[in-house]
Design a protein around this motif. Structure first.
Motif, short mmCIF file in Angstrom:
data_model
loop_
_atom_site.label_atom_id
_atom_site.label_comp_id
_atom_site.label_asym_id
_atom_site.label_seq_id
_atom_site.Cartn_x
_atom_site.Cartn_y
_atom_site.Cartn_z
N CYS A 160 11.62 6.36 -5.61
CA CYS A 160 10.88 6.26 -6.87
C CYS A 160 11.81 6.29 -8.10
O CYS A 160 11.45 5.79 -9.16
CB CYS A 160 9.87 7.40 -6.99
SG CYS A 160 8.50 7.26 -5.80
N GLU A 169 8.42 -0.73 -4.58
CA GLU A 169 8.53 0.71 -4.33
C GLU A 169 7.67 1.13 -3.13
O GLU A 169 8.13 1.83 -2.23
CB GLU A 169 8.11 1.47 -5.59
CG GLU A 169 8.22 2.98 -5.50
CD GLU A 169 7.78 3.62 -6.80
OE1 GLU A 169 8.60 3.65 -7.75
OE2 GLU A 169 6.63 4.07 -6.90
N LEU A 170 6.41 0.66 -3.11
CA LEU A 170 5.50 1.01 -2.01
C LEU A 170 6.00 0.47 -0.67
O LEU A 170 5.89 1.13 0.36
CB LEU A 170 4.08 0.50 -2.29
CG LEU A 170 3.28 1.26 -3.34
CD1 LEU A 170 1.90 0.63 -3.52
CD2 LEU A 170 3.14 2.74 -2.98
N TYR A 171 6.56 -0.74 -0.69
CA TYR A 171 7.10 -1.31 0.55
C TYR A 171 8.34 -0.56 1.03
O TYR A 171 8.52 -0.33 2.23
CB TYR A 171 7.40 -2.81 0.39
CG TYR A 171 6.20 -3.66 0.72
CD1 TYR A 171 5.93 -4.04 2.03
CD2 TYR A 171 5.29 -4.03 -0.27
CE1 TYR A 171 4.80 -4.79 2.36
CE2 TYR A 171 4.16 -4.78 0.04
CZ TYR A 171 3.92 -5.15 1.36
OH TYR A 171 2.79 -5.88 1.67
N LYS A 209 7.09 2.70 2.53
CA LYS A 209 6.51 2.46 3.87
C LYS A 209 7.61 2.32 4.92
O LYS A 209 7.56 2.94 5.98
CB LYS A 209 5.66 1.19 3.84
CG LYS A 209 5.16 0.74 5.22
CD LYS A 209 4.49 -0.62 5.17
CE LYS A 209 5.41 -1.74 4.91
NZ LYS A 209 6.23 -2.16 6.07
N THR A 215 1.35 8.59 -6.09
CA THR A 215 0.48 7.42 -6.15
C THR A 215 -0.03 7.16 -7.57
O THR A 215 -0.07 6.02 -8.03
CB THR A 215 -0.72 7.58 -5.18
OG1 THR A 215 -0.22 7.87 -3.88
CG2 THR A 215 -1.55 6.31 -5.11
N ASN A 228 2.71 5.63 -9.56
CA ASN A 228 2.90 4.24 -9.13
C ASN A 228 1.86 3.33 -9.79
O ASN A 228 2.20 2.26 -10.31
CB ASN A 228 2.82 4.14 -7.61
CG ASN A 228 2.98 2.73 -7.10
OD1 ASN A 228 2.04 1.94 -7.09
ND2 ASN A 228 4.17 2.39 -6.64
N SER A 268 -6.16 5.95 -6.43
CA SER A 268 -5.17 6.83 -5.79
C SER A 268 -5.80 7.59 -4.63
O SER A 268 -5.20 7.71 -3.56
CB SER A 268 -4.58 7.82 -6.81
OG SER A 268 -5.56 8.72 -7.27
N TYR A 317 -6.59 5.21 -1.67
CA TYR A 317 -5.34 4.84 -1.00
C TYR A 317 -4.87 5.96 -0.07
O TYR A 317 -4.54 5.72 1.09
CB TYR A 317 -4.26 4.54 -2.05
CG TYR A 317 -2.90 4.25 -1.43
CD1 TYR A 317 -2.66 3.08 -0.72
CD2 TYR A 317 -1.86 5.18 -1.54
CE1 TYR A 317 -1.42 2.82 -0.14
CE2 TYR A 317 -0.61 4.92 -0.97
CZ TYR A 317 -0.41 3.75 -0.27
OH TYR A 317 0.81 3.51 0.31
N LEU A 365 -1.18 -1.62 3.68
CA LEU A 365 -0.53 -1.74 2.37
C LEU A 365 -0.88 -3.07 1.70
O LEU A 365 -1.18 -3.12 0.50
CB LEU A 365 0.99 -1.60 2.52
CG LEU A 365 1.80 -1.56 1.22
CD1 LEU A 365 1.24 -0.51 0.26
CD2 LEU A 365 3.26 -1.29 1.51
#
Length: 201
Positions: A67, A76-78, A81, A122, A125, A145, A148, A176
């Protein structure tokens, strides 16, 4: 020695399951006596607790690092993961299910802590995605959020996704993409498609 025991036990629990691995198995694998393990851990429950919270802390530190790297929220999320999957060894034996069934108190405490950490991460993000114009401006941040986070928990639930139907990686990928396609703008969709295309090339 305590750190070595924790490292090996965490690895075995993730690969074989919390119920499946005995203290004898761990001692044999490490070439030490059970007495040595009990010198550092009162019982298996204490060992499971230290392993799970140690893993959570390690994952949390890694996510903080991702982050702070300055990438856009979709990348960032990928990255998160990918990192989490590498830490959880693809969860071959559905360790979360075993933890929930045989160590419910540890599971509940872990889930609560995990939720708090994920909620903060989250929300940040989503807000960053809104500021950059890659997430839709009419999003309810609190709702998105929470939905998710509940989805992340659901794809690990054996009742909804029985072991063998999907790999952990497939579920993470599908979920995702499902999450992001619901919240991106056209600008965000281009970033998402580029990531997906580069992943599958």
């Amino acid at each position: 020695m305590k750190e070595k025991i924790l490292e090996k036990a965490t690895d075995m629990f993730l690969n074989l399951g919390f119920k499946s691995v005995t203290m004898d198995d761990l001692a044999n694998e490490m070439g030490i006596s059970k007495k040595t393990i009990y010198t550092h851990f009162e019982n298996k429950t204490k060992l499971v607790q230290e392993c799970t919270f140690g893993l959570l802390n390690r994952i949390n530190l890694g996510i903080d690092l991702i982050c702070s790297s300055g990438k856009n929220p979709i990348e960032e999320l990928y990255d998160i993961k990918k990192f989490v999957i590498s830490q959880l060894k693809d969860e071959k034996s559905s360790p979360q299910y075993q933890l929930q069934k045989y160590y419910p108190k540890i599971f509940d405490n872990l889930s609560k802590k995990q939720y708090e950490l994920m909620q903060e991460c989250t929300v940040i993000n989503i807000k960053r995605g809104l500021e950059m114009g890659i997430y839709r401006e009419n999003l309810n941040v609190e709702f998105v959020s929470r939905i998710y986070i509940s989805g992340v928990a659901s794809i690990k639930d054996d009742r909804f996704f029985p072991q063998g139907n999907f790999s952990a990686k497939e579920l993470q990928d599908y979920f995702l993409e499902y999450h992001l396609r619901g919240i991106v703008t056209p600008k965000g969709r281009k970033i998402l498609n580029d990531i997906i295309n580069s992943t599958y090339e």
